[in-house]
Motif scaffolding. Structure first.
Motif, PDB file in Angstrom:
ATOM      1  N   PRO A  37      60.137  51.936 -70.583  1.00 19.21           N
ATOM      2  CA  PRO A  37      59.562  53.385 -70.111  1.00 19.21           C
ATOM      3  C   PRO A  37      58.808  53.203 -68.815  1.00 19.21           C
ATOM      4  O   PRO A  37      58.295  52.201 -68.393  1.00 19.21           O
ATOM      5  CB  PRO A  37      58.592  53.549 -71.120  1.00 19.21           C
ATOM      6  N   PRO A  38      58.823  54.342 -68.159  1.00 19.57           N
ATOM      7  CA  PRO A  38      57.909  54.191 -66.745  1.00 19.57           C
ATOM      8  C   PRO A  38      56.564  53.797 -67.242  1.00 19.57           C
ATOM      9  O   PRO A  38      55.838  54.062 -68.296  1.00 19.57           O
ATOM     10  CB  PRO A  38      57.909  55.835 -66.657  1.00 19.57           C
ATOM     11  N   ARG A  39      55.842  53.094 -66.205  1.00 20.10           N
ATOM     12  CA  ARG A  39      54.580  52.490 -66.197  1.00 20.10           C
ATOM     13  C   ARG A  39      53.710  53.804 -65.818  1.00 20.10           C
ATOM     14  O   ARG A  39      54.060  54.821 -65.317  1.00 20.10           O
ATOM     15  CB  ARG A  39      54.193  51.521 -65.247  1.00 20.10           C
ATOM     16  N   PRO A  40      52.366  54.044 -66.389  1.00 18.46           N
ATOM     17  CA  PRO A  40      51.273  54.717 -66.053  1.00 18.46           C
ATOM     18  C   PRO A  40      50.746  54.509 -64.691  1.00 18.46           C
ATOM     19  O   PRO A  40      50.359  53.418 -64.052  1.00 18.46           O
ATOM     20  CB  PRO A  40      50.283  54.725 -67.159  1.00 18.46           C
ATOM     21  N   CYS A  41      50.315  55.693 -63.976  1.00 16.20           N
ATOM     22  CA  CYS A  41      49.822  55.569 -62.914  1.00 16.20           C
ATOM     23  C   CYS A  41      48.437  54.634 -62.863  1.00 16.20           C
ATOM     24  O   CYS A  41      47.811  54.884 -63.802  1.00 16.20           O
ATOM     25  CB  CYS A  41      49.368  56.956 -62.304  1.00 16.20           C
ATOM     26  N   SER A  42      48.190  53.832 -62.172  1.00 15.70           N
ATOM     27  CA  SER A  42      46.818  52.929 -62.292  1.00 15.70           C
ATOM     28  C   SER A  42      45.733  53.815 -62.274  1.00 15.70           C
ATOM     29  O   SER A  42      44.581  53.400 -62.544  1.00 15.70           O
ATOM     30  CB  SER A  42      46.990  51.776 -61.054  1.00 15.70           C
ATOM     31  N   ALA A  43      45.890  54.864 -61.402  1.00 22.04           N
ATOM     32  CA  ALA A  43      44.572  55.667 -61.020  1.00 22.04           C
ATOM     33  C   ALA A  43      44.532  56.716 -62.286  1.00 22.04           C
ATOM     34  O   ALA A  43      43.193  57.099 -62.423  1.00 22.04           O
ATOM     35  CB  ALA A  43      44.738  56.618 -59.701  1.00 22.04           C
ATOM     36  N   CYS A  44      45.443  57.370 -62.711  1.00 23.94           N
ATOM     37  CA  CYS A  44      45.321  58.518 -63.281  1.00 23.94           C
ATOM     38  C   CYS A  44      45.901  58.543 -64.699  1.00 23.94           C
ATOM     39  O   CYS A  44      45.842  59.353 -65.731  1.00 23.94           O
ATOM     40  CB  CYS A  44      45.654  59.869 -62.751  1.00 23.94           C
ATOM     41  N   GLY A  45      46.906  57.642 -65.160  1.00 24.82           N
ATOM     42  CA  GLY A  45      47.489  57.252 -66.536  1.00 24.82           C
ATOM     43  C   GLY A  45      48.843  58.273 -66.621  1.00 24.82           C
ATOM     44  O   GLY A  45      49.602  57.881 -67.312  1.00 24.82           O
ATOM     45  N   THR A  46      49.151  59.037 -65.421  1.00 24.42           N
ATOM     46  CA  THR A  46      50.410  59.817 -65.651  1.00 24.42           C
ATOM     47  C   THR A  46      51.578  58.985 -65.231  1.00 24.42           C
ATOM     48  O   THR A  46      51.362  57.868 -64.510  1.00 24.42           O
ATOM     49  CB  THR A  46      50.438  61.186 -64.619  1.00 24.42           C
ATOM     50  N   GLU A  47      53.055  59.506 -65.376  1.00 21.99           N
ATOM     51  CA  GLU A  47      53.836  58.715 -64.947  1.00 21.99           C
ATOM     52  C   GLU A  47      54.165  58.166 -63.604  1.00 21.99           C
ATOM     53  O   GLU A  47      53.937  58.993 -62.641  1.00 21.99           O
ATOM     54  CB  GLU A  47      55.059  59.414 -65.354  1.00 21.99           C
ATOM     55  N   ALA A  48      54.138  57.020 -63.378  1.00 22.76           N
ATOM     56  CA  ALA A  48      54.342  56.273 -62.253  1.00 22.76           C
ATOM     57  C   ALA A  48      55.579  56.503 -61.570  1.00 22.76           C
ATOM     58  O   ALA A  48      56.586  56.191 -62.342  1.00 22.76           O
ATOM     59  CB  ALA A  48      53.882  54.715 -62.004  1.00 22.76           C
ATOM     60  N   VAL A  49      55.678  56.925 -60.203  1.00 25.81           N
ATOM     61  CA  VAL A  49      56.952  56.846 -59.605  1.00 25.81           C
ATOM     62  C   VAL A  49      57.079  55.969 -58.402  1.00 25.81           C
ATOM     63  O   VAL A  49      58.223  55.667 -57.764  1.00 25.81           O
ATOM     64  CB  VAL A  49      57.008  58.017 -58.647  1.00 25.81           C
ATOM     65  N   THR A  50      55.931  55.005 -58.137  1.00 26.35           N
ATOM     66  CA  THR A  50      56.039  53.884 -57.154  1.00 26.35           C
ATOM     67  C   THR A  50      55.239  52.795 -57.316  1.00 26.35           C
ATOM     68  O   THR A  50      54.170  52.972 -58.341  1.00 26.35           O
ATOM     69  CB  THR A  50      55.897  54.498 -55.954  1.00 26.35           C
ATOM     70  N   ALA A  51      55.498  51.774 -56.922  1.00 27.76           N
ATOM     71  CA  ALA A  51      54.436  50.738 -57.049  1.00 27.76           C
ATOM     72  C   ALA A  51      54.356  49.747 -55.670  1.00 27.76           C
ATOM     73  O   ALA A  51      55.108  49.829 -55.062  1.00 27.76           O
ATOM     74  CB  ALA A  51      55.293  49.642 -57.932  1.00 27.76           C
ATOM     75  N   ARG A  52      53.225  49.403 -55.632  1.00 26.06           N
ATOM     76  CA  ARG A  52      52.645  48.498 -54.404  1.00 26.06           C
ATOM     77  C   ARG A  52      51.865  47.189 -55.039  1.00 26.06           C
ATOM     78  O   ARG A  52      51.338  47.378 -56.180  1.00 26.06           O
ATOM     79  CB  ARG A  52      51.756  49.144 -53.442  1.00 26.06           C
ATOM     80  N   ALA A  53      51.851  46.030 -54.262  1.00 23.45           N
ATOM     81  CA  ALA A  53      51.350  45.062 -54.391  1.00 23.45           C
ATOM     82  C   ALA A  53      50.010  45.109 -53.556  1.00 23.45           C
ATOM     83  O   ALA A  53      50.275  45.146 -52.223  1.00 23.45           O
ATOM     84  CB  ALA A  53      52.089  43.516 -54.047  1.00 23.45           C
TER      85      ALA A  53
END
Length: 122
Positions: A37-53
């Motif tokens: 399943p999609p990961r949660p947004c690191s800032a707010c917990g909603t569904e993440a659509v992108t990722a960065r290192a």
């Protein structure tokens, strides 16, 4: 705004984020975003659509997964000139750097067709 600033504003401790490889390959980032399943947004917990290192002070490289709104908030500023004159200046500079002595830029294909003699091979 930088992702580390966003995390700080939201009270997210970088040590709690998953470690990221230094630096991750594009494929790893795309696989992370496409995972189910999609990961949660690191800032707010909603569904993440992108990722960065992101390299976080004291924690090293960490994955920062972001929803649309937070991804836009940390988007890197565009380096593209904002005016037609600025774009033309960049193109002329690139042509000069490439050693092209005669370069003409036209505002459209139609203007170029009218402005170029048929016998001109360029």
């Amino acid at each position: 705004m930088e992702p580390a600033d966003l995390l700080f504003q939201r009270g997210v401790a970088p040590a709690l984020l998953e470690p990221a490889p230094p630096p991750p390959a594009r494929r790893e980032t795309l696989d992370r975003v496409a995972a189910w399943p999609p990961r949660p947004c690191s800032a707010c917990g909603t569904e993440a659509v992108t990722a960065r290192a992101v390299t976080c002070a004291g924690a090293g490289p960490r994955w920062v997964d972001l929803c649309r709104d937070h991804a836009l908030a940390v988007r890197r500023p565009s380096r593209v000139p904002a005016t037609l004159e600025g774009i033309a200046a960049d193109l002329y500079a690139a042509a000069e750097e490439a050693g092209l002595s005669r370069v003409t830029f036209y505002s459209s294909f139609e203007a170029a067709a009218v402005g170029r003699p048929e016998e001109d091979p360029q």
